[in-house]
Design an enzyme around this catalytic site. Structure first.
Site, PDB file in Angstrom:
ATOM      1  N   GLU A   1     -12.584  -3.261   1.093  1.00  0.00           N
ATOM      2  CA  GLU A   1     -11.873  -4.102   0.367  1.00  0.00           C
ATOM      3  C   GLU A   1     -11.648  -5.309   1.874  1.00  0.00           C
ATOM      4  O   GLU A   1     -12.241  -6.758   2.043  1.00  0.00           O
ATOM      5  CB  GLU A   1     -10.455  -4.019   0.411  1.00  0.00           C
ATOM      6  CG  GLU A   1      -9.599  -5.177   0.046  1.00  0.00           C
ATOM      7  CD  GLU A   1      -8.559  -4.521  -0.334  1.00  0.00           C
ATOM      8  OE1 GLU A   1      -7.162  -5.101  -1.480  1.00  0.00           O
ATOM      9  OE2 GLU A   1      -8.301  -2.868  -0.497  1.00  0.00           O
TER      10      GLU A   1
ATOM     11  N   GLU B   1      -0.007   1.272   4.800  1.00  0.00           N
ATOM     12  CA  GLU B   1      -0.005   0.168   3.656  1.00  0.00           C
ATOM     13  C   GLU B   1       1.113   0.660   2.916  1.00  0.00           C
ATOM     14  O   GLU B   1       1.298  -0.078   2.193  1.00  0.00           O
ATOM     15  CB  GLU B   1      -1.002   0.660   2.726  1.00  0.00           C
ATOM     16  CG  GLU B   1      -1.598  -0.041   1.621  1.00  0.00           C
ATOM     17  CD  GLU B   1      -2.337  -0.111   1.218  1.00  0.00           C
ATOM     18  OE1 GLU B   1      -2.930  -1.056   0.046  1.00  0.00           O
ATOM     19  OE2 GLU B   1      -3.263   0.860   1.616  1.00  0.00           O
TER      20      GLU B   1
END
Length: 778
Positions: free
Chosen positions: A360, A635
């Protein structure tokens, strides 16, 4: 003058075996030889090799930047670097060499919806030489150059790693008189459509080196190194052995119970570097055109038994001035600060990325909106975020929409409010912290174009647009990524309306800076109508709550000044009660609410509760992450138990406003919004909980501001330094002004100190530049 610049590109080179997902190409090597007729006085090289490049002259590498140039939307902007190469050239024959890697120009992935690629790597170079006699010569990247893909970097991909075969090294390829007869001639091709832009911020460099702290051998021939810190960069390998020996370095953030790497959270990223030995003795290698986020390194294929000196971790990020200086009597807070620091710099890759390890690594706008202000206390990020603001504008569509990701390598034009709001929020933070008006003046038209575009979605003066909700609220199950409980979620219209109201207030201020008074009136008028409509629909005066009573639904109206004045304290009280009772004084917010929670609690009389949240060690909290071995920020609040498709161990989105709260509230260092850039500072430390001291400093544009306070036995002391040519308003916690001393004297005898008033348990003073030592009784 860039007239005559020409890009070069390889043609008719063999592709590797096709992979339906990954795009991996060998690095290109380009060279040219040229004669200089006289001794050189000065020489400047302008170079842009996209995706990434490394320049050398006469066998010497130019500069120490890595992963250059800056990432960008190459259809809108292409960055070039400028190097003084006077010392690299000589009268007579010279050689120039460029390594070209793929970077993000040649996308790391095929067939992912929305993913953009721009073509094969290309080079643009202009070398301007001035001789001692005043004459000049220009060397361009033209059709006389030669190119090969038969060099040692066989494959390179930012997600998957680099493969380097030392047997294929071309000794002397970047020196004069190298035989390049087997190399191909380059092809001249059209340049990327983006405009050329100077590389105005600090480049990416190798910043420091970490030594492994431990080696294990979970199975024969497999060695796992623990770097002791979740870091970003790559490994320097030291090895000797037989020619053709193939060594692999795999990277991960965590381990499985059996001691092997845990890579499920990398998704499709292989994060593997391969080195094939030349067999010429002691060999050393680190990759050029990839990078990894990792703490653990798996070494296989090593000839012999490795030691702790076999590898070293090279920490790589934008070379920003670091001035993070914050310490307290609470070691947990100190550790959280350190974890945020490591996570922040690990996600500087010429853009603020969301994560550095999986497939990502995008510039998600929502992750760094309010967090960006906190980063100004850790690093000098003015130019860095100025560059990213330009990336955001470059992603803007013709109708005014802003992508949720910038540069827009992924096309997510969802017309969401909270993520693209970063366009305005970051500009506001940079103006407030650095006094930078240019970032507003330069981008105001684009910001207004986005506001005008989003205004078309308003319905009855409310904004229904939201895509992601309060992303990643602590869920009801430790295995869930996102909560499915409606009571924990905040309505889209609540998020969209509160944020858009706040943005209109910022744009009103921006309109004044940009010299657009009529715009200001329009923004103010619309904001007033939205505030009224929002309270009419969502405010419950009987319970002092908004909407469904989620914590975020009250935090945002309080933070943005939308609560009716007569109910402001009631809403704050109800919010505090909610936090204490429903989440047991723990986090109950996601990405959006956490950005504003800590400062909102403190500004409404609940600093003790904010401190309790910050100092928690159990789930969900920043301290919980540390209790589970985290050295960066996760996260997810439940990143150790949630689905591995989204449990990065190095993310910043849940930091929220914590670092700003550390410096502004605990240490008490804050700029005056009416005098941005710390020309006038507000010094207002918070004595809270069991804290006995806080020490911090901030390198403002006008100089270093320092505060150091201690509290013991009802005695408070504050040492303070105010930079030259600035002033400050200082809040000294005290029972009364009569008990306050400065440098052991009554305040009225201290030069440069003027008593102003008593306010909420503090004596308030106006001071000029200098060093001060206040004491008081509480």
């Amino acid at each position: 003058n860039t007239a005559g610049w020409s890009p070069v590109r390889v043609v008719d080179l063999p592709m590797p075996t096709f992979d339906p997902i990954r795009t991996r190409l060998p690095a290109r090597m380009l060279r040219n030889e040229f004669e200089l007729k006289a001794p050189v006085r000065r020489a400047i090289a302008y170079v842009s090799g996209v995706g990434v490049h490394e320049l050398s002259l006469n066998g010497q590498r130019v500069g120490d930047a890595v992963l250059a140039p800056n990432l960008s939307n190459y259809d809108a902007r292409v960055y070039y670097q400028t190097h003084d190469v006077s010392q690299h050239l000589q009268a007579g024959l010279n050689a120039i060499g460029v390594h070209l890697g793929n970077g993000r120009y040649f996308s790391p992935r095929h067939y992912i919806p929305g993913t953009r690629t721009f073509g094969y790597p290309k080079l643009l170079l202009q070398l301007e030489v001035e001789f001692q006699d005043g004459t000049r010569q220009t060397i361009l990247s033209d059709e006389t150059w030669k190119i090969t893909s038969d060099g040692p970097i066989r494959l390179n991909n930012e997600y998957d790693g680099e493969e380097y075969d030392a047997r294929m090294e071309l000794t002397g390829w970047n020196r004069p008189n190298f035989s390049d007869t087997s190399w191909k001639s380059v092809e001249l091709v059209p340049a990327p459509s983006g405009r050329l832009s100077a590389h105005g911020n600090e480049p990416i460099r190798i910043i420091q080196e970490l030594k492994p702290v431990k080696i294990s051998q979970p199975r024969p021939g497999t060695y796992v190194f623990d770097m002791g810190q979740n870091m970003v960069g790559w490994c320097q390998l030291h090895v000797s052995g037989p020619q053709g020996t193939r060594i692999q370095l795999r990277h991960s953030e965590t381990l499985r119970d059996n001691g092997m790497l845990y890579t499920d959270n990398l998704r499709s990223a292989r994060a593997t570097d391969t080195y094939v030995l030349s067999g010429t003795g002691n060999e050393s290698y680190h990759p050029r055109f990839t990078y990894h986020g990792f703490r653990y390194v798996e070494l296989t294929g090593f000839p012999g038994t490795p030691t702790l000196s076999t590898i070293a971790g090279q920490v790589v990020h934008d070379a920003l001035d670091e001035h993070a200086d914050f310490t307290t009597s609470n070691e947990l807070l100190n550790r959280i600060h350190k974890n945020v620091l490591w996570g922040t710099k690990g996600n500087y890759r010429s853009i603020p990325t969301d994560c550095p390890q999986r497939d990502e690594r995008q510039g998600w706008l929502g992750d760094r909106s309010a967090e960006s202000k906190g980063e100004t206390f850790l690093f000098n990020v003015g130019a860095f975020y100025g560059k990213w603001i330009a990336d955001i504008e470059d992603s803007q569509s013709k109708k005014g929409a802003v992508d949720d990701v910038a540069p827009d390598y992924w096309n997510f034009y969802s017309d969401n409010v909270t993520w693209p709001a970063t366009f305005i929020l970051v500009a506001a933070a940079m103006h407030e912290q650095y006094g930078d008006c240019r970032i507003i003046q330069d981008h105001y038209p684009a910001m207004k174009r986005w506001i005008d575009h989003m205004t078309t979605y308003l319905k009855d003066d409310l904004m229904p647009r939201d895509q992601y909700g309060d992303w990643c609220v602590p869920p009801e199950s430790l295995t869930l990524i996102r909560s499915r409980d409606p009571k924990r979620q905040t309505a889209a219209e609540v998020l969209g309306t509160t944020y858009f109201f706040h943005l209109l207030g910022l744009m009103s201020r921006f309109a004044t800076i940009a010299g657009s008074p009529n715009d200001k009136k329009e923004f103010d008028s619309l904001a007033s109508r939205m505030n009224a409509a929002f309270n009419a629909k969502y405010f419950h005066p009987d319970t002092n709550t908004y909407s469904n009573g989620s914590q975020t639904s009250s935090i945002l109206p309080l933070a943005f000044g939308m609560v009716p004045e007569s109910h402001k304290q009631g809403v704050a009280n109800a919010l505090a009660q909610n936090i204490r009772e429903k989440t047991n004084s723990h986090i109950g917010t996601g990405l959006i609410g956490t950005q504003w929670m800590m400062r909102t609690l403190s500004s409404n009389g609940y600093s003790d509760l904010a401190y309790t949240i910050a100092a928690q060690k159990t789930y969900p909290s920043w301290g919980y992450m540390i209790s589970r071995g985290a050295t960066t920020i996760w996260e997810l609040w439940n990143g150790d138990t949630a689905d591995p498709t989204m449990n990065s161990r190095n993310h910043l989105m849940l930091v929220g406003g914590l670092i700003t709260w550390f410096y502004e509230n605990l240490a008490g260092i804050r700029t005056d919004p009416d005098s941005p850039g710390f020309k006038h500072s507000i010094i207002q430390p918070t004595v809270v909980g069991d804290l006995r001291f806080v020490r911090a400093s901030h390198d403002s544009p006008h100089g270093k501001i320092t505060t150091a306070w201690e509290f013991a036995s009802n005695r408070f002391s504050l040492n303070l330094s105010v930079p030259v040519n600035t002033t400050a308003t200082v809040y000294v916690p005290a029972k009364n002004a009569q008990g306050v001393r400065e440098s052991g004297r009554k305040v009225r005898h201290s030069a440069g100190v003027r008593f102003s008033r008593m306010e909420k348990g503090a004596a308030v003073y106006e001071v000029g530049s200098g060093n001060y030592a206040f004491t008081s009784l509480l």
